[in-house]
Every structure is written in C-alpha cells, then in structure tokens.
Design a protein around this motif. Structure first.
Motif, PDB file in Angstrom:
ATOM      1  N   LEU A 206      -9.580  -9.713   5.285  1.00 15.32           N
ATOM      2  CA  LEU A 206      -8.796 -10.840   4.268  1.00 15.32           C
ATOM      3  C   LEU A 206      -8.625 -10.468   2.766  1.00 15.32           C
ATOM      4  CD1 LEU A 206      -8.178 -13.713   4.457  1.00 15.32           C
ATOM      5  CD2 LEU A 206     -10.732 -14.250   3.865  1.00 15.32           C
ATOM      6  N   LEU A 207      -9.622  -9.931   2.342  1.00 16.21           N
ATOM      7  CA  LEU A 207      -9.421  -9.529   0.982  1.00 16.21           C
ATOM      8  C   LEU A 207      -8.256  -8.261   0.498  1.00 16.21           C
ATOM      9  CD1 LEU A 207     -13.146  -9.677  -0.500  1.00 16.21           C
ATOM     10  CD2 LEU A 207     -11.253 -11.209  -0.874  1.00 16.21           C
ATOM     11  N   GLY A 208      -8.380  -7.525   1.556  1.00 22.49           N
ATOM     12  CA  GLY A 208      -7.038  -6.371   1.672  1.00 22.49           C
ATOM     13  C   GLY A 208      -5.908  -7.413   1.702  1.00 22.49           C
ATOM     14  N   PHE A 209      -5.796  -8.298   2.472  1.00 22.00           N
ATOM     15  CA  PHE A 209      -4.577  -8.818   2.396  1.00 22.00           C
ATOM     16  C   PHE A 209      -4.273  -9.912   1.266  1.00 22.00           C
ATOM     17  CE2 PHE A 209      -2.250 -12.885   3.857  1.00 22.00           C
ATOM     18  CZ  PHE A 209      -1.341 -12.469   4.388  1.00 22.00           C
ATOM     19  N   ILE A 210      -5.156 -10.642   0.735  1.00 20.20           N
ATOM     20  CA  ILE A 210      -5.134 -11.045  -0.457  1.00 20.20           C
ATOM     21  C   ILE A 210      -4.479 -10.492  -1.719  1.00 20.20           C
ATOM     22  CG2 ILE A 210      -6.044 -12.785  -2.165  1.00 20.20           C
ATOM     23  CD1 ILE A 210      -7.767 -13.823   0.145  1.00 20.20           C
ATOM     24  N   LEU A 211      -5.349  -9.259  -1.943  1.00 19.96           N
ATOM     25  CA  LEU A 211      -5.254  -8.418  -3.050  1.00 19.96           C
ATOM     26  C   LEU A 211      -3.970  -7.205  -2.910  1.00 19.96           C
ATOM     27  CD1 LEU A 211      -8.817  -8.024  -4.106  1.00 19.96           C
ATOM     28  CD2 LEU A 211      -7.343  -9.612  -5.083  1.00 19.96           C
ATOM     29  N   GLY A 212      -3.621  -6.953  -1.611  1.00 22.06           N
ATOM     30  CA  GLY A 212      -2.738  -5.872  -1.156  1.00 22.06           C
ATOM     31  C   GLY A 212      -1.419  -6.007  -1.881  1.00 22.06           C
ATOM     32  N   PRO A 213      -0.623  -7.089  -1.948  1.00 21.78           N
ATOM     33  CA  PRO A 213       0.657  -7.377  -2.566  1.00 21.78           C
ATOM     34  C   PRO A 213       0.327  -6.846  -4.166  1.00 21.78           C
ATOM     35  CG  PRO A 213       0.332  -9.068  -1.149  1.00 21.78           C
ATOM     36  CD  PRO A 213      -1.160  -8.437  -1.232  1.00 21.78           C
ATOM     37  N   ASP A 214      -0.531  -7.321  -4.854  1.00 20.05           N
ATOM     38  CA  ASP A 214      -0.858  -7.050  -6.055  1.00 20.05           C
ATOM     39  C   ASP A 214      -1.395  -5.721  -6.414  1.00 20.05           C
ATOM     40  OD1 ASP A 214      -0.136  -9.438  -7.271  1.00 20.05           O
ATOM     41  OD2 ASP A 214      -2.334 -10.244  -7.420  1.00 20.05           O
ATOM     42  N   LEU A 215      -1.955  -4.967  -5.673  1.00 22.89           N
ATOM     43  CA  LEU A 215      -2.272  -3.625  -5.616  1.00 22.89           C
ATOM     44  C   LEU A 215      -1.135  -2.756  -5.857  1.00 22.89           C
ATOM     45  CD1 LEU A 215      -4.736  -1.617  -5.616  1.00 22.89           C
ATOM     46  CD2 LEU A 215      -4.184  -1.448  -3.196  1.00 22.89           C
ATOM     47  N   GLU A 216      -0.104  -3.014  -4.733  1.00 25.59           N
ATOM     48  CA  GLU A 216       1.140  -2.260  -4.539  1.00 25.59           C
ATOM     49  C   GLU A 216       2.022  -2.565  -5.736  1.00 25.59           C
ATOM     50  OE1 GLU A 216       3.558  -3.156  -1.352  1.00 25.59           O
ATOM     51  OE2 GLU A 216       4.892  -1.857  -1.669  1.00 25.59           O
ATOM     52  N   LEU A 217       2.110  -3.885  -6.246  1.00 26.29           N
ATOM     53  CA  LEU A 217       3.052  -4.142  -7.244  1.00 26.29           C
ATOM     54  C   LEU A 217       2.640  -3.386  -8.487  1.00 26.29           C
ATOM     55  CD1 LEU A 217       5.214  -6.359  -8.350  1.00 26.29           C
ATOM     56  CD2 LEU A 217       3.435  -7.872  -8.790  1.00 26.29           C
ATOM     57  N   TYR A 218       1.256  -3.539  -9.007  1.00 28.16           N
ATOM     58  CA  TYR A 218       0.927  -2.797 -10.123  1.00 28.16           C
ATOM     59  C   TYR A 218       0.783  -1.413  -9.979  1.00 28.16           C
ATOM     60  CZ  TYR A 218      -0.549  -7.627 -11.457  1.00 28.16           C
ATOM     61  OH  TYR A 218      -0.639  -8.971 -11.835  1.00 28.16           O
ATOM     62  N   PHE A 219       0.782  -0.809  -8.790  1.00 23.42           N
ATOM     63  CA  PHE A 219       0.868   0.556  -8.549  1.00 23.42           C
ATOM     64  C   PHE A 219       2.239   0.993  -8.920  1.00 23.42           C
ATOM     65  CE2 PHE A 219       1.568   3.884  -5.425  1.00 23.42           C
ATOM     66  CZ  PHE A 219       0.989   5.164  -5.930  1.00 23.42           C
ATOM     67  N   ARG A 220       3.162   0.444  -8.332  1.00 26.22           N
ATOM     68  CA  ARG A 220       4.588   0.779  -8.547  1.00 26.22           C
ATOM     69  C   ARG A 220       5.078   0.359  -9.758  1.00 26.22           C
ATOM     70  NH1 ARG A 220       7.421  -1.654  -3.161  1.00 26.22           N
ATOM     71  NH2 ARG A 220       9.367  -1.255  -4.220  1.00 26.22           N
ATOM     72  N   ARG A 221       4.667  -0.798 -10.438  1.00 23.20           N
ATOM     73  CA  ARG A 221       4.979  -1.039 -11.802  1.00 23.20           C
ATOM     74  C   ARG A 221       4.714   0.049 -12.875  1.00 23.20           C
ATOM     75  NH1 ARG A 221       4.549  -7.454 -13.039  1.00 23.20           N
ATOM     76  NH2 ARG A 221       6.130  -8.163 -11.772  1.00 23.20           N
TER      77      ARG A 221
END
Lengths: 509, 158
Positions: free
Chosen positions: A445-460
């Motif tokens: 669940l937490l992977g699902f919630i935090l995943g998009p931000d993790l990817e967003l900040y990684f790519r940014r």
C-alpha cells in the motif's frame, strides 16, 4: 503563535454538533473494531473511506482521528479480558493485563490501560500540535533530490519496521510501486502499462487497493477460520464493577509520572519513524520500563507499570504517526496511510502548503485526537467497561457478512464503476495470497502511495544534472537521507538486533 | 490483520514464480511501448525498468531461500483454500449481478450465501433469510439514506 491560534480554532470547530457526533461515532466504531480480534482500526477507516466522498473533509478527518485513538486503546480490552490482543500494539498489555485478569484484577488492568492510553494519547496529540508546524519548516528546506532520498529512506525503513523478510518487504513495496505506474506518466502525457485496455489509462484508484488489501483479504482469511471459536478461559468470567476501574493514587505513584512521560515520548518518536507503528512503540517502552523498574520481577506476572508503559506509548504513537504523513506525505503506519487516502481523495496534498493554506481543515483532527484521548477513553471505559467482554461473543457470520457488503459496495461508490468494484476483489485476492506467504501488505500500500512521488523526484533530480545520478550524492539533504538509509540497513538488516531474552520468552509463552 | 496466517500450496515458490511472470510481462510492456531515455535523461520507462530489475532480484532471492529450506514440508492448502475460494466466487457473482439485479436483491442473495459460508447457525432456514434482509437493509440505509449514495435498483424500483 499562528499555529497555536489555528489549533484553538480547531477546538472550536470540533465543538460543532456534526464534529462531535463524528468524533463520538468514530470512537465507538474504533473501539468495536479494535476490540474484536481480527478487526483493526485501519480496517474501520478503510471501510469508511468510500463514505468520505459524502462527508465534509473536516468531519471525515475528525472521525478518522477518533477511530485511530480508540483503535489503539481498545485493543487492550480483549488483550486483558481474554488474552487476545485486539491489535499487535497490545501484545505487551496482554502479558500483564491477562495475568491480572486471572487474579481477579481485570478491572484494575483495564483501568491502568485506559489511564496510560489517556496520558499517552494527550501527550502525543500535544506534541503533534507543536512539532508538526516545526517539521513543516524543515520540509521546506528539502529539495528535489532530497525528496527522492527521503521517500526511498521511508520505504526502506517501512520494510525494515515490518520485521519480516527484507526481500519479501521489497517485493511487496515494488509491487505497490508497479501498480501505481499504470496510467498516465508522472511527467509526460503518455499512458503506460495499459496492456491495450482503455480502462487502465486513468490509472488504478487508491480506493479498491485499500479496501481490497484491508477488508477483502481479511474476509478471505476469516473464512478459513470460521470454525474457530473464541475461548473464554477461567478467571475471565469475573464480574467487573465500575468502581474497580479507578487506579489508586498509590498505584499511580508506584508506576511514577516519569514512566508515563518517558513512554509517551518514546511512543511519539517511534510514531514519527515511518512504518514503525504501535507495536514497536509498545514493545520498546515496555522493555525500557522493565529495564528501569524497581520491581522488574513483577513484569510478566501482572505489572501495572508494564501496562502503563505499553499503553502510553502506543497511544502517543497516534500523534507521532501523523507528523511525517502531514508534513512530508509519508505515512507513519497503516492507519495514517489510509487517512492520507482521505486527504488525497478530498484534494488535499500533505506538506507545507497544507499547513500554510488549509490548516483550518486539519486542526479539528488534532483536537479530535486530544479530546478522544482525554475524554472519550475514560468515559468509554466507565460507561461500557462492564460489557466489554460481550464484544468478543458477537456472531462472526453476521459481522463478516456486513463487512463484506460495506467493502464491496464501498469499491463501487467511489467511482460508480463496476470495473473499480472488480478491482477491489482482485486486490483482495492478491493481498490474501501475499499475507498467506508473510509478505507485508502494508508495504504494498505504501509503495502504491509513495511510488509516484518517488519516480517523479527521481526523474526530476536526474533532469537537473542532465541525467547524472551523482546529484543524489552531491546534494547535502539527499546525502543525509541516503546515509541514514545505509545506517538503518546496516544495523537492522545486516546486523539484526536481538530482542531481550526475557521479553522474547514472554511473547513466545 | 493481527494474526499471521500459515503458509501453504508450496506458495513460497509458486507466488514468487507468478510474480516473476507478471514482472517480465510488465517489463516487456514497458520496453515495447516506451523509451527509457529521452533527451539525455530518464524517460517514462526508465524507472519501471529499474524497479522491475529490483523486483526480479528480490523474487529470485525469496525463491532461492525457499528451495534451500529442504526437508520442511508445507501443509496442503487445498482444504484451506476451499472457503476463501467460495467467498471469491460469491463476491465475483455479486459484482456481476450488482447492476442488473439491483442493490437489494443482489446484496440479500450475497449475504444469504455468505451466512452459509461462515456457517451461521440458525435453528430455522428462514432466520438466515431474515438476517440477509436485515444486513442488506442496514447497509442500504447507511449508503443510500445516511450518505445519499445512489445505488442501482432492479427495474428502477428496488
């Protein structure tokens, strides 16, 4: 000063009839769900989630806070009366509480559990009111690479805190992240991982995942156990009188004010740590109370000091768990992960802007935590205490049939979509098999919630340095979190800490 | 959620194996439809490729650990799975019937079936029916009356 005024305004909003009804109702729901073994406050909030569409967000958050506080406290009821902790956070209470119950002192144990919960809950709520605005200022200092490293740190700490296999925790987390990648890309307007199905373009809604993970999987697990009955053993039938609940001044002196305060602070700090939760708070405080006690020999044989330490800590954790969720968008435990869902569903984004612009929406929730602990815990014990034992004798078939309807229909009401309703079942089945194999579904669940931000900040972060990953090491805030990640990994995965022998033996026994 | 369920069905190997297949399909879909790099930096499929690799490594690690634990027999889970399977099938049927049969009829049938699965012990069969109507009615009041959520009706009536 500004935040203090905001908190006081929150108390004023809480005084309105709608908020009071929501708080009391939430507290009763939380008490019931925590007292019935197998049900949790997280499940209660998950079932409530679809209904928050029809509720005012402030009222919904007030209700969630009351459920959370009640959930932490009420697990001590069955822990004491029938030796079955309502939640893992009440494991230590069951050791001491049930020992007292067998001696005919169950009411005293329940009274001390309530007092500890009340003190811990109040301290946790107060600390939340003062610490969260400071943490928000810290959050403003963290830049893009640092945000990536912070989320990575949180996800890894959450996996470690589940105290299961690290590889299984990683799998559950990554599975959640993978599910979150379905739909429109986080940076560009392109659909990903639709596998040719149009309905995946919009992505996977949080609601079916939460309801499936917490409610449907629990239903499937309980269907395996429907032949099992709660056994109420000798000593638990003793009549409980209201006056026996009141702890005496001598007993409170024996425990010591310092024990309450220390346990509450430990609980709060552990709550702030992502993923740690109430069970770790109770365990650490209990161990510390036993270490510092003048009567350590009483631990395991009905120590009111042990009950006070464990219950102060797990209820204080409630306030602590809200800190990373509200300031960084990182939930401290499963319940706050679902409360984060309530925020997101209502268009609220955790972080500094929430505190700056919409503090009036969350301040009543702080007040609800405080009042639930200070007023509703003792009141519930006094009014309902003698009937607590009856909660566990409720017919499971009727209960789970009702839960099934609320869960499945809940999957429908969010979007009025049969597809999303079906996803609730699909995620429930996935979570069921994960739980059967001891994978931490909370991590999914937490992977699902935090995943998009993790990817967003990684790519940014990468785009800031033309794709050079060294930015995560050269940025000071990012480096701090990466070093912390390595430190946690080393001390909790490579060199696993061992539980004190005495406590380990008692849990096992 | 507070009790740890027992493992079964050789699931320690089967589940990761299924997840490996899912991850490989996910990886193929990502590489087939999206570019990992774009203008010198990470594109839409870069992050999914990274997490797929992490996933496969972790899954192989779990499977390897399971294989190494030789001599440990797992219980056959066929019997244990029978009841959850009934619940899954009933829920799937409920979802399929929800719109065509309307909330009340589909829910009452679903609850009635669940009461049998959960072995509700009533003296007479009609008591189960009464409970099914009561539970469906209570949930209807909660959703439709308290929270004003429109639920599907059979023929627009019930």
């Amino acid at each position: 000063m500004e935040s203090l005024t905001g908190v006081l305004d929150g108390f004023a909003v809480l005084a309105t009839p709608a908020s009071i009804i929501a708080m009391v109702l939430g507290f009763l729901i939380g008490t019931f769900f925590a007292a019935v073994p197998g049900l949790t406050s997280a499940l209660a909030i998950a079932l409530l989630l679809p209904l928050t569409y029809s509720l005012d967000v402030t009222v919904a958050l007030v209700m969630c806070a009351a459920i959370f506080m009640a959930g932490m406290y009420a697990g001590s009821i069955t822990a004491t009366t029938i030796n079955i902790p309502g939640a893992p956070a009440n494991m230590m209470t069951s050791i001491e509480g049930y020992a007292l119950m067998k001696k005919g002192l169950g009411a005293k144990a329940l009274g001390h559990a309530a007092l500890g919960s009340m003190v811990g809950g109040v301290i946790g709520a107060l600390l939340l009111m003062f610490v969260a605005p400071i943490m928000v200022k810290v959050a403003l200092l963290i830049r893009t690479p640092g945000k990536f490293s912070l989320i990575l740190f949180a996800l890894i700490v959450i996996v470690i805190a589940q105290r299961k296999s690290f590889a299984k925790g990683t799998i559950a987390t990554v599975l959640g992240v993978m599910i979150a990648t379905v739909g429109i890309d986080v940076m560009e307007p392109v659909a990903r991982f639709t596998f040719g199905f149009e309905m995946f373009v919009e992505g996977i809604d949080m609601m079916p995942l939460i309801i499936g993970t917490f409610a449907i999987s629990e239903l499937l697990i309980q269907s395996e156990r429907n032949h099992q009955k709660v056994v109420i053993v000798d000593g638990a039938h003793a009549k409980i009188r209201r006056r026996d609940f009141l702890p005496t001044l001598a007993e409170i002196r024996e425990i010591g004010l310092f024990t309450y305060l220390k346990s509450s602070f430990i609980g709060f700090l552990i709550g702030v740590l992502p993923g740690a939760g109430g069970s770790m708070a109770a365990f650490v405080s209990y161990a510390e109370a036993m270490r510092a006690s003048k009567r350590p020999e009483k631990f395991g044989d009905g120590s009111i000091e042990g009950i006070a330490a464990a219950e102060s800590a797990n209820n204080s954790m409630c306030g602590g768990a809200f800190v990373p969720m509200l300031t960084f968008g990182i939930p401290g435990d499963p319940t706050t992960a679902i409360v984060l869902g309530v925020l997101v569903i209502n268009g609220l984004q955790p972080g500094p802007m929430l505190f700056a612009n919409q503090f009036d929406l969350i301040a009543p929730m702080f007040a609800s935590l405080f009042v639930s602990a200070l007023v509703l815990i003792p009141l519930t014990l006094f009014v309902l205490g003698p009937y607590f034992i009856k909660i566990v004798t409720i017919n499971k078939a009727v209960l789970y049939s009702g839960i099934a309807v609320v869960a499945v229909v809940g999957g429908y009401v969010a979007t009025f979509s049969i597809f999303q309703m079906s996803l609730t079942l699909v995620f429930g089945v996935i979570a069921y098999f994960l739980r059967k194999q001891d994978y931490p579904t909370v991590s999914m669940l937490l992977g699902f919630i935090l995943g998009p931000d993790l990817e967003l900040y990684f790519r940014r972060g990468l785009s800031l340095e033309d794709g050079n990953p060294m930015i995560f090491l050269t940025s000071p805030d990012s480096l701090v979190f990466l070093v912390l990640t390595v430190v946690f990994f080393y001390f909790f995965v490579i060199r696993k800490p061992k539980a004190p022998v005495l406590i380990k033996g008692k849990i096992g026994g | 959620m507070n009790e740890k369920p027992k493992a079964g069905l050789g699931g320690e190997v089967v589940l990761p194996a299924i997840l490996i297949v899912v991850t490989v399909l996910y990886l193929i879909e990502g590489m087939r439809t999206l570019r990992p790099f774009q203008e010198g930096t990470a594109g839409p499929s870069f992050f999914p490729i990274v997490i797929s690799v992490i996933m496969i490594v972790a899954l192989v690690s779990v499977m390897w650990s399971a294989w190494r634990r030789t001599g440990r027999k797992e219980k056959s889970a066929a019997a244990a799975l029978a009841e959850p399977l009934k619940v899954v099938l009933l829920t799937a049927a409920y979802i399929a019937l929800f719109r065509p049969a309307g909330y009340f009829v589909s829910t009452a049938l679903y609850v009635l079936a669940l009461l049998y699965v959960f072995r509700f012990k009533a003296r007479h069969a009609w008591v189960n029916l009464v409970w099914a109507v009561v539970i469906s009615g209570a949930c209807f009041v909660l959703f439709s009356e308290v929270f004003r959520i429109r639920l599907p009706k059979l023929g627009g009536i019930i």
